[in-house]
Design an enzyme around this catalytic site. Structure first.
Site, PDB file in Angstrom:
ATOM      1  N   PHE A 110     -10.830   5.613  -3.200  1.00  0.00           N
ATOM      2  CA  PHE A 110      -9.992   5.135  -2.090  1.00  0.00           C
ATOM      3  C   PHE A 110     -10.509   3.786  -1.601  1.00  0.00           C
ATOM      4  CE2 PHE A 110      -8.869   5.140   2.511  1.00  0.00           C
ATOM      5  CZ  PHE A 110      -7.496   5.130   2.362  1.00  0.00           C
TER       6      PHE A 110
ATOM      7  N   ALA B  68       0.817  -1.216   0.000  1.00  0.00           N
ATOM      8  CA  ALA B  68       0.000   0.000   0.000  1.00  0.00           C
ATOM      9  C   ALA B  68       0.854   1.271   0.000  1.00  0.00           C
ATOM     10  CB  ALA B  68      -0.929  -0.004   1.211  1.00  0.00           C
TER      11      ALA B  68
ATOM     12  N   GLU C 248       3.361   1.854  -1.713  1.00  0.00           N
ATOM     13  CA  GLU C 248       3.796   2.175  -3.084  1.00  0.00           C
ATOM     14  C   GLU C 248       2.631   2.639  -3.966  1.00  0.00           C
ATOM     15  OE1 GLU C 248       5.036  -0.696  -1.458  1.00  0.00           O
ATOM     16  OE2 GLU C 248       6.875   0.434  -1.087  1.00  0.00           O
TER      17      GLU C 248
ATOM     18  N   THR D 295       3.231  -3.019  15.829  1.00  0.00           N
ATOM     19  CA  THR D 295       4.116  -1.838  15.806  1.00  0.00           C
ATOM     20  C   THR D 295       3.404  -0.671  15.131  1.00  0.00           C
ATOM     21  OG1 THR D 295       5.043  -2.291  13.625  1.00  0.00           O
ATOM     22  CG2 THR D 295       6.074  -3.413  15.495  1.00  0.00           C
TER      23      THR D 295
ATOM     24  N   ILE E 274      -3.352  -4.007   7.572  1.00  0.00           N
ATOM     25  CA  ILE E 274      -3.878  -4.614   8.799  1.00  0.00           C
ATOM     26  C   ILE E 274      -2.957  -4.269   9.957  1.00  0.00           C
ATOM     27  CG2 ILE E 274      -4.501  -6.796   9.921  1.00  0.00           C
ATOM     28  CD1 ILE E 274      -5.052  -7.914   7.090  1.00  0.00           C
TER      29      ILE E 274
ATOM     30  N   HIS F  42       4.063   0.539  12.351  1.00  0.00           N
ATOM     31  CA  HIS F  42       4.162   0.438  10.896  1.00  0.00           C
ATOM     32  C   HIS F  42       2.821   0.741  10.228  1.00  0.00           C
ATOM     33  CE1 HIS F  42       6.572  -0.833   7.478  1.00  0.00           C
ATOM     34  NE2 HIS F  42       5.578  -1.587   7.043  1.00  0.00           N
TER      35      HIS F  42
ATOM     36  N   ARG G 176     -14.982  -6.704   4.647  1.00  0.00           N
ATOM     37  CA  ARG G 176     -15.103  -5.560   3.718  1.00  0.00           C
ATOM     38  C   ARG G 176     -14.671  -5.894   2.283  1.00  0.00           C
ATOM     39  NH1 ARG G 176     -14.864  -4.478   8.659  1.00  0.00           N
ATOM     40  NH2 ARG G 176     -15.752  -2.593   9.574  1.00  0.00           N
TER      41      ARG G 176
HETATM   42  N1  INI Z   1       1.639  -3.149   3.012  1.00  0.00           N
HETATM   43  C1  INI Z   1       0.306  -3.343   2.862  1.00  0.00           C
HETATM   44  O1  INI Z   1      -0.227  -3.143   1.766  1.00  0.00           O
HETATM   45  N2  INI Z   1      -0.439  -3.751   3.932  1.00  0.00           N
HETATM   46  C2  INI Z   1       0.104  -3.983   5.159  1.00  0.00           C
HETATM   47  O2  INI Z   1      -0.646  -4.375   6.094  1.00  0.00           O
HETATM   48  C3  INI Z   1       1.487  -3.783   5.332  1.00  0.00           C
HETATM   49  N3  INI Z   1       2.101  -4.032   6.618  1.00  0.00           N
HETATM   50  O3  INI Z   1       1.388  -4.327   7.573  1.00  0.00           O
HETATM   51  O4  INI Z   1       3.286  -3.969   6.740  1.00  0.00           O
HETATM   52  C4  INI Z   1       2.249  -3.361   4.214  1.00  0.00           C
HETATM   53  N4  INI Z   1       3.570  -3.155   4.330  1.00  0.00           N
HETATM   54  C5  INI Z   1       4.431  -3.035   3.171  1.00  0.00           C
HETATM   55  C6  INI Z   1       4.530  -1.610   2.669  1.00  0.00           C
HETATM   56  O5  INI Z   1       3.340  -1.226   2.004  1.00  0.00           O
HETATM   57  C7  INI Z   1       5.683  -1.447   1.694  1.00  0.00           C
HETATM   58  O6  INI Z   1       5.481  -2.274   0.577  1.00  0.00           O
HETATM   59  C8  INI Z   1       7.037  -1.806   2.328  1.00  0.00           C
HETATM   60  O7  INI Z   1       7.227  -1.093   3.531  1.00  0.00           O
HETATM   61  C9  INI Z   1       8.200  -1.462   1.353  1.00  0.00           C
HETATM   62  O8  INI Z   1       8.209  -0.092   1.013  1.00  0.00           O
END
Ligand code: INI
Length: 156
Positions: free
Chosen positions: A114, A57, A59, A87, A83, A89, A128
């Site tokens: 969106f 997401a 990117e 952390t 999700i 993140h 969803r």
């Molecule tokens: N990317 C997602 O699309 N969903 C997630 O839940 C997610 N988590 O949880 O880490 C996620 N991480 C990857 C992120 O989008 C990037 O691709 C990665 O950080 C590299 O830039």
């Protein structure tokens, strides 16, 4: 008084769907919902739909910006699933994805649906993605078409 409301049908629209591979088993259902809504309800020709895969997401905004800049598409539908883990993140990925999409939508005056799920757990995401809480991919697709038609009406 004049009231403007966008229709959903956009038979000549060219639509890019930008979708993340991360959590792909859920995103596949979002794409199916989006394509079904675009073609069956929005009357978009399947030939005019381009699906663009990105790693996650985070990117999606860059691919959206490039797609918007290319002027090849009338509307963009962004699909992904973030999700919450243990952390921070989640907050960065979810927050940056949504603000990045809004930036491109405003900068290039292009509707961006969106359809990025931001959920506490997998169950909420599944709900969803075509089960008891509908399909957010389909909703995002129809919203993008409605905004496309509304923008045209506002300009006329
Ligand atoms: N990317 C997602 O699309 N969903 C997630 O839940 C997610 N988590 O949880 O880490 C996620 N991480 C990857 C992120 O989008 C990037 O691709 C990665 O950080 C590299 O830039």
């Amino acid at each position: 008084m004049q009231t403007l409301k966008g229709q959903v049908a956009a038979p000549n629209a060219k639509v890019a769907i930008i979708v993340a591979r991360f959590n792909q088993f859920i995103n596949d259902s979002l794409i199916n919902g989006a394509i079904d809504a675009l073609t069956r309800i929005g009357q978009v020709d399947e030939q005019n739909i381009t699906v663009i895969w990105v790693p996650g997401a985070f990117e999606i905004p860059l691919a959206t910006k490039i797609a918007a800049q290319s002027e090849k598409y009338d509307a963009i539908v962004a699909l992904g699933t973030v999700i919450r883990g243990s952390t921070a993140h989640f907050d960065f990925v979810a927050g940056e994805s949504s603000s990045g999409l809004l930036n491109s939508s405003l900068a290039f005056s292009i509707p961006v649906g969106f359809g990025i799920l931001t959920t506490e757990n997998i169950e909420q995401a599944v709900e969803r993605a075509g089960t008891k809480a509908g399909n957010k991919g389909a909703e995002a697709a129809l919203t993008a078409l409605e905004m496309l038609n509304l923008v045209k009406m506002i300009k006329e």
